[in-house]
Every structure is written in C-alpha cells, then in structure tokens.
Design a protein around this motif. Structure first.
Motif, PDB file in Angstrom:
ATOM      1  N   CYS A  98     -20.200   3.042 -51.893  1.00  0.00           N
ATOM      2  CA  CYS A  98     -20.876   3.910 -52.870  1.00  0.00           C
ATOM      3  C   CYS A  98     -22.016   3.185 -53.579  1.00  0.00           C
ATOM      4  CB  CYS A  98     -19.887   4.481 -53.884  1.00  0.00           C
ATOM      5  SG  CYS A  98     -19.131   3.284 -54.989  1.00  0.00           S
ATOM      6  N   LYS A  99     -22.251   1.932 -53.176  1.00  0.00           N
ATOM      7  CA  LYS A  99     -23.369   1.127 -53.678  1.00  0.00           C
ATOM      8  C   LYS A  99     -23.386   1.050 -55.210  1.00  0.00           C
ATOM      9  CE  LYS A  99     -26.267   2.103 -49.655  1.00  0.00           C
ATOM     10  NZ  LYS A  99     -25.572   1.201 -48.855  1.00  0.00           N
ATOM     11  N   SER A 100     -22.227   0.641 -55.757  1.00  0.00           N
ATOM     12  CA  SER A 100     -22.105   0.540 -57.205  1.00  0.00           C
ATOM     13  C   SER A 100     -21.338  -0.719 -57.585  1.00  0.00           C
ATOM     14  CB  SER A 100     -21.388   1.769 -57.766  1.00  0.00           C
ATOM     15  OG  SER A 100     -20.033   1.765 -57.351  1.00  0.00           O
ATOM     16  N   ILE A 101     -21.403  -1.032 -58.876  1.00  0.00           N
ATOM     17  CA  ILE A 101     -20.613  -2.127 -59.430  1.00  0.00           C
ATOM     18  C   ILE A 101     -19.535  -1.496 -60.291  1.00  0.00           C
ATOM     19  CG2 ILE A 101     -20.639  -4.091 -61.016  1.00  0.00           C
ATOM     20  CD1 ILE A 101     -23.557  -4.574 -60.037  1.00  0.00           C
ATOM     21  N   GLN A 102     -18.301  -1.875 -60.044  1.00  0.00           N
ATOM     22  CA  GLN A 102     -17.159  -1.353 -60.772  1.00  0.00           C
ATOM     23  C   GLN A 102     -16.454  -2.498 -61.487  1.00  0.00           C
ATOM     24  OE1 GLN A 102     -16.298   2.036 -60.723  1.00  0.00           O
ATOM     25  NE2 GLN A 102     -18.295   2.169 -59.730  1.00  0.00           N
ATOM     26  N   HIS A 103     -15.593  -2.172 -62.453  1.00  0.00           N
ATOM     27  CA  HIS A 103     -14.889  -3.183 -63.233  1.00  0.00           C
ATOM     28  C   HIS A 103     -13.387  -2.992 -63.072  1.00  0.00           C
ATOM     29  CE1 HIS A 103     -18.800  -3.864 -64.924  1.00  0.00           C
ATOM     30  NE2 HIS A 103     -18.861  -2.577 -65.232  1.00  0.00           N
ATOM     31  N   LEU A 104     -12.697  -4.077 -62.766  1.00  0.00           N
ATOM     32  CA  LEU A 104     -11.251  -4.041 -62.604  1.00  0.00           C
ATOM     33  C   LEU A 104     -10.589  -4.930 -63.646  1.00  0.00           C
ATOM     34  CD1 LEU A 104     -10.944  -4.475 -58.721  1.00  0.00           C
ATOM     35  CD2 LEU A 104     -10.973  -2.348 -60.020  1.00  0.00           C
ATOM     36  N   VAL A 105      -9.517  -4.434 -64.254  1.00  0.00           N
ATOM     37  CA  VAL A 105      -8.725  -5.233 -65.188  1.00  0.00           C
ATOM     38  C   VAL A 105      -7.747  -6.059 -64.368  1.00  0.00           C
ATOM     39  CG1 VAL A 105      -7.060  -5.157 -67.076  1.00  0.00           C
ATOM     40  CG2 VAL A 105      -8.939  -3.508 -67.005  1.00  0.00           C
ATOM     41  N   VAL A 106      -7.728  -7.370 -64.644  1.00  0.00           N
ATOM     42  CA  VAL A 106      -6.895  -8.288 -63.867  1.00  0.00           C
ATOM     43  C   VAL A 106      -6.135  -9.210 -64.821  1.00  0.00           C
ATOM     44  CG1 VAL A 106      -6.928 -10.156 -62.164  1.00  0.00           C
ATOM     45  CG2 VAL A 106      -8.506  -8.255 -61.935  1.00  0.00           C
ATOM     46  N   GLY A 107      -4.863  -9.423 -64.507  1.00  0.00           N
ATOM     47  CA  GLY A 107      -4.074 -10.426 -65.218  1.00  0.00           C
ATOM     48  C   GLY A 107      -3.615 -10.012 -66.597  1.00  0.00           C
ATOM     49  N   GLY A 108      -3.295 -11.021 -67.398  1.00  0.00           N
ATOM     50  CA  GLY A 108      -2.804 -10.802 -68.744  1.00  0.00           C
ATOM     51  C   GLY A 108      -1.428 -10.163 -68.753  1.00  0.00           C
ATOM     52  N   ILE A 109      -1.089  -9.544 -69.852  1.00  0.00           N
ATOM     53  CA  ILE A 109       0.222  -8.922 -70.005  1.00  0.00           C
ATOM     54  C   ILE A 109       0.401  -7.794 -69.007  1.00  0.00           C
ATOM     55  CG2 ILE A 109       1.655  -7.560 -71.586  1.00  0.00           C
ATOM     56  CD1 ILE A 109       0.514  -9.313 -73.853  1.00  0.00           C
ATOM     57  N   ILE A 110      -0.663  -7.017 -68.762  1.00  0.00           N
ATOM     58  CA  ILE A 110      -0.554  -5.924 -67.792  1.00  0.00           C
ATOM     59  C   ILE A 110      -0.244  -6.460 -66.393  1.00  0.00           C
ATOM     60  CG2 ILE A 110      -2.982  -5.701 -67.124  1.00  0.00           C
ATOM     61  CD1 ILE A 110      -2.579  -2.656 -67.356  1.00  0.00           C
ATOM     62  N   GLY A 111      -0.783  -7.632 -66.059  1.00  0.00           N
ATOM     63  CA  GLY A 111      -0.489  -8.258 -64.763  1.00  0.00           C
ATOM     64  C   GLY A 111       0.942  -8.762 -64.677  1.00  0.00           C
ATOM     65  N   ASP A 112       1.510  -9.149 -65.826  1.00  0.00           N
ATOM     66  CA  ASP A 112       2.913  -9.579 -65.853  1.00  0.00           C
ATOM     67  C   ASP A 112       3.853  -8.405 -65.614  1.00  0.00           C
ATOM     68  OD1 ASP A 112       1.976 -12.113 -66.460  1.00  0.00           O
ATOM     69  OD2 ASP A 112       2.369 -11.924 -68.616  1.00  0.00           O
ATOM     70  N   VAL A 113       3.497  -7.238 -66.152  1.00  0.00           N
ATOM     71  CA  VAL A 113       4.338  -6.054 -66.048  1.00  0.00           C
ATOM     72  C   VAL A 113       4.142  -5.337 -64.711  1.00  0.00           C
ATOM     73  CG1 VAL A 113       4.827  -3.801 -67.073  1.00  0.00           C
ATOM     74  CG2 VAL A 113       4.378  -5.760 -68.538  1.00  0.00           C
TER      75      VAL A 113
END
Length: 97
Positions: A37-52
């Motif tokens: 889609c020729k775009s830049i996207q943002h992903l949440v990685v790690g932290g407490i959400i990554g632990d769960v």
C-alpha cells in the motif's frame, strides 16, 4: 521521555511521523514500510502489552495495519515508500514524558 518527528519526501511530498523513546508502559512504537500500500505504519512492540500478549513482543508475524500485507519491513528512515525518494526530518518535533 518520548518524541515524534515528522519526515517528508523531498521528491513527492509524502509525510510520515516517527516515534522515538518508550511509552508509559515501556512499549516502543516502531515504524514499518509496506510495499503493497506504499505507506509507513506504526506498530506497538514490547513493554507490558508484550508481556501479556506475546504476539506484541516483537514485529515478527505482524501485518500492515492499512492493507493487511505480511510483507512489511522496518522503515529505514530514509526511503519514501511511495516513490523511493529521500525522506528527511522536518523541523517539527514534539516532546512528551
């Protein structure tokens, strides 16, 4: 502390934000480029959400949030996903803690 930088392509004018630092729950936001889609996207990685939720502990196996493509790669902060031109940081930088 975290901050957001805005990048703009010198050839086509495409703009994207990039986040640096860690969030309140120790998560990181990584920027990925999608060739479909020729775009830049943002992903949440790690932290407490990554632990769960282990699927959030890394970018492996993640999909583009815009089109669902599995061909996303970490964005190099230089290449425009639309025209392959050069992306440069603008003067717009926002800080937060």
């Amino acid at each position: 502390m975290s901050w957001k930088k805005t990048y703009r392509c010198t050839q086509c004018g495409y703009e994207a934000d990039d986040y640096e630092g860690r969030g309140l729950f120790r998560q990181e936001i990584v920027s990925v480029s999608c060739p479909d889609c020729k775009s830049i996207q943002h992903l949440v990685v790690g932290g407490i959400i990554g632990d769960v939720a282990p699927s959030f502990s890394s970018g492996v196996g993640r999909l583009c949030l815009h089109c669902g493509s599995d061909r996303i790669t970490l964005w190099d902060h230089h290449t425009c996903p639309r025209c392959q031109g050069e992306m440069k940081a603008t003067e717009k930088i926002e800080f937060w803690t």
